[in-house]
Design an enzyme around this catalytic site. Structure first.
Site, short mmCIF file in Angstrom:
data_model
loop_
_atom_site.label_atom_id
_atom_site.label_comp_id
_atom_site.label_asym_id
_atom_site.label_seq_id
_atom_site.Cartn_x
_atom_site.Cartn_y
_atom_site.Cartn_z
N LYS A 170 -85.79 4.84 65.19
CA LYS A 170 -85.40 5.38 63.75
C LYS A 170 -85.08 4.37 62.75
O LYS A 170 -85.41 4.24 61.55
CB LYS A 170 -84.37 6.71 63.70
CG LYS A 170 -83.18 6.12 64.26
CD LYS A 170 -82.68 6.66 65.68
CE LYS A 170 -81.53 5.99 66.20
NZ LYS A 170 -80.85 6.69 67.04
N GLU A 206 -91.81 11.66 66.90
CA GLU A 206 -91.10 13.03 67.00
C GLU A 206 -89.36 12.41 67.40
O GLU A 206 -88.50 13.06 67.02
CB GLU A 206 -91.74 13.83 67.92
CG GLU A 206 -91.03 15.09 68.27
CD GLU A 206 -91.08 16.01 67.10
OE1 GLU A 206 -91.95 16.37 66.56
OE2 GLU A 206 -89.76 16.25 66.47
N VAL A 252 -85.90 11.55 65.18
CA VAL A 252 -84.93 12.47 64.70
C VAL A 252 -84.75 13.55 65.43
O VAL A 252 -85.60 14.29 66.07
CB VAL A 252 -85.69 12.75 63.14
CG1 VAL A 252 -84.40 13.71 62.62
CG2 VAL A 252 -85.78 11.67 62.30
N GLY A 258 -83.56 13.92 68.60
CA GLY A 258 -83.86 13.96 70.01
C GLY A 258 -84.95 14.90 70.28
O GLY A 258 -85.97 14.81 69.83
N GLY A 277 -72.10 8.91 76.16
CA GLY A 277 -73.18 8.10 76.01
C GLY A 277 -74.14 8.67 74.73
O GLY A 277 -75.27 8.52 74.58
N GLU A 330 -74.43 5.07 69.52
CA GLU A 330 -75.18 3.80 69.47
C GLU A 330 -74.70 2.75 70.25
O GLU A 330 -73.48 2.58 70.16
CB GLU A 330 -75.69 3.37 68.17
CG GLU A 330 -76.53 4.45 67.25
CD GLU A 330 -77.87 4.83 67.96
OE1 GLU A 330 -78.62 3.85 68.32
OE2 GLU A 330 -78.09 6.07 68.30
N ASP A 365 -76.91 5.55 60.86
CA ASP A 365 -77.86 6.30 61.66
C ASP A 365 -78.29 7.53 61.24
O ASP A 365 -79.73 7.85 61.13
CB ASP A 365 -77.27 6.46 63.27
CG ASP A 365 -78.13 7.22 64.11
OD1 ASP A 365 -79.15 6.62 64.64
OD2 ASP A 365 -77.94 8.45 64.32
N LYS A 391 -82.49 8.59 59.79
CA LYS A 391 -83.08 9.77 60.12
C LYS A 391 -83.53 10.45 58.91
O LYS A 391 -84.60 10.98 58.73
CB LYS A 391 -82.39 10.83 61.06
CG LYS A 391 -82.06 9.92 62.50
CD LYS A 391 -80.89 10.49 63.42
CE LYS A 391 -80.88 9.69 64.43
NZ LYS A 391 -79.56 10.06 65.46
#
Ligand code: HSE
Length: 442
Positions: free
Chosen positions: A109, A133, A136, A138, A191, A194, A205, A209
């Site tokens: 992204k 795809e 944005v 996931g 997790g 970033e 972030d 997106k």
């Protein structure tokens, strides 16, 4: 007689968390993908600089390399997956792959938002596609939803909770009274964040997106640098609790509205009425609420990060692209391979300056607890034609100096609010750290 299935050869550049997930699906779900698509997907080559690390995958039959040239220069490879991440060398490699006639699938992204014009112009020039795809939301098929499911609609508004880390932090603060730092540490441990969590909590972030979603929604290309962005670092548990008491939940929202031929784009923490669907999107989950002129309100919801959800989205692009490739003449140059369903680098989308936008506001100020102060604050707001809809000052036992006052306003232009804030900051009885948040409006 059984029909022979066409074969599509694939190369993966970058076998980290997401690349590994994609490789695993391609290798273990060959039959499922072939039965659903009628196409055989052959993972031909994987390239990474570090092969010391165990991936937990049996790569038998796959060429393992350390040089992307093994993919870019292989005439048999049709589709190249970029799962390197970051700006460089990903940008250079993708540009080279496009120039050699490869179709690209990426989850990157940051790269699309900041270098989209060069990438999509290069793709056009070489007659190939870029699909994204996984960039944005996931595993949520929101790009496909916009590109195909809503293709007949003019998009009137789009509101996204598209950063799982911020959403996790705000949810834990809201539901469990946790403080910001502790919730961030948890999000990192799980997790979602970033490599540098600054981009998660400062809203960048989400803005990456938003640039992608707004470009698709508008049929052009949005300049990411022009999107106003505010992150969640100024939001305290006190604000979460005040918002709750007014009937709102605070979420980091990526907003795209269209007014008078211009796009009103912004990312900021937003007070969402607790009965709105978006208010129920919690923890690391993502959602994009889209209003189309024909369909009305829709919401795309699900996991916005993680190896399997993200790899699921990458593989959906592989199947989509392969179907598209096989449905038309196989040319790798000259423009005929370009399907036109990517972003349009030739159309600039003008943005509405934030100053011209009208919003309802949440203001939190720390003031001295003395007679006449509330009157002075409401005087400044009134002089700027900003009408107050609620005001709360709770007794803070033991706090001798500054006490919090929280105000909600009716709709007012951003420029009027900014002027009022400048004037309020001049009062010695107000601490300069005034927090201004915005309320959700469709
Ligand atoms: N850091 C991102 C998030 C991961 O928290 O949503 C997916 O882009």
């Amino acid at each position: 007689m059984e029909m022979e299935q066409p074969v599509i050869n694939i190369g993966i550049m970058g076998v980290g968390n997401i690349g590994t997930g994609v490789a695993r699906i391609l290798l273990t779900e060959r039959e499922l993908l072939a039965s659903r698509s009628g196409i055989r997907f052959n993972l031909k080559t994987v390239v990474d600089t570090d092969w010391e690390r165990e991936r937990g995958i049996d790569f038998t039959g796959v060429k393992i390399g350390t040089d992307v040239a093994e993919i870019i220069n292989d005439p048999e490879i049709d589709i190249v997956i970029e799962t390197i991440g970051g700006y460089e060398p990903a940008f250079t490699y993708v540009m080279q792959a496009l120039a050699s006639g490869k179709h690209i699938i990426t989850a990157n992204k940051a790269l699309l938002a900041t270098r989209g014009r060069e990438l999509f112009s290069q793709a056009r020039a070489h007659g190939v596609d870029i699909l994204f795809e996984a960039s944005v939301g996931g595993g949520i098929p929101v790009i496909m939803g916009l590109r195909e499911g809503l293709v007949a609609n003019r998009i009137l508004g789009l509101y996204g909770i598209v950063n799982g880390t911020s959403n996790y932090i705000l949810s834990r603060m809201h539901q469990d009274n946790m403080e910001f730092d502790e919730a961030l540490r948890e999000a990192q441990a799980k997790g979602f964040a970033e490599a540098d969590p600054t981009l998660d909590i400062n809203g960048v972030d989400a803005a990456h997106k938003l640039a992608i979603l707004a470009s698709l929604a508008s049929g052009g290309l949005v300049d990411f640098k022009l999107i106003p962005v505010e992150g969640i670092t100024g939001v305290t548990s006190l604000d979460i609790n005040y918002a709750k008491s007014f009937g709102y939940v605070i979420k980091l929202l990526a907003i795209c509205r269209f007014t008078g031929g211009k796009a009103d784009l912004r990312v900021h923490p937003t007070l969402i009425p607790q009965e709105h669907l978006l208010a129920a999107v919690n923890n690391e989950l993502n959602a994009v609420f889209i209003t189309g002129d024909l369909v009305g309100n829709t919401m795309f919801y699900g996991p916005g990060a993680g190896q399997n959800p993200t790899a699921s989205a990458v593989v959906s692009d592989i199947v989509d692209m392969a179907r598209n490739l096989l449905a038309r003449p196989r040319t790798m140059a000259g423009g005929e391979g370009f399907s036109g369903f990517s972003l349009n680098p030739e159309k600039d989308i003008p943005l509405l300056p934030l100053d011209e936008v009208t919003n309802r506001f949440y203001l939190r100020l720390y003031t001295l607890d003395q007679p006449g102060i509330l009157a002075k604050i409401s005087g400044v707001l009134g002089a700027n034609k900003i009408s107050i809809s609620s005001v709360v000052q709770l007794e803070t036992h033991g706090e001798k100096d500054f006490v919090p006052i929280v105000l909600l306003t009716h709709e007012a232009p951003e420029h009027a609010l900014n002027k009022a804030l400048t004037e309020l900051r001049e009062f010695a009885f107000i601490r300069p750290n005034i927090l201004r948040l915005r309320l959700f409006h469709a």
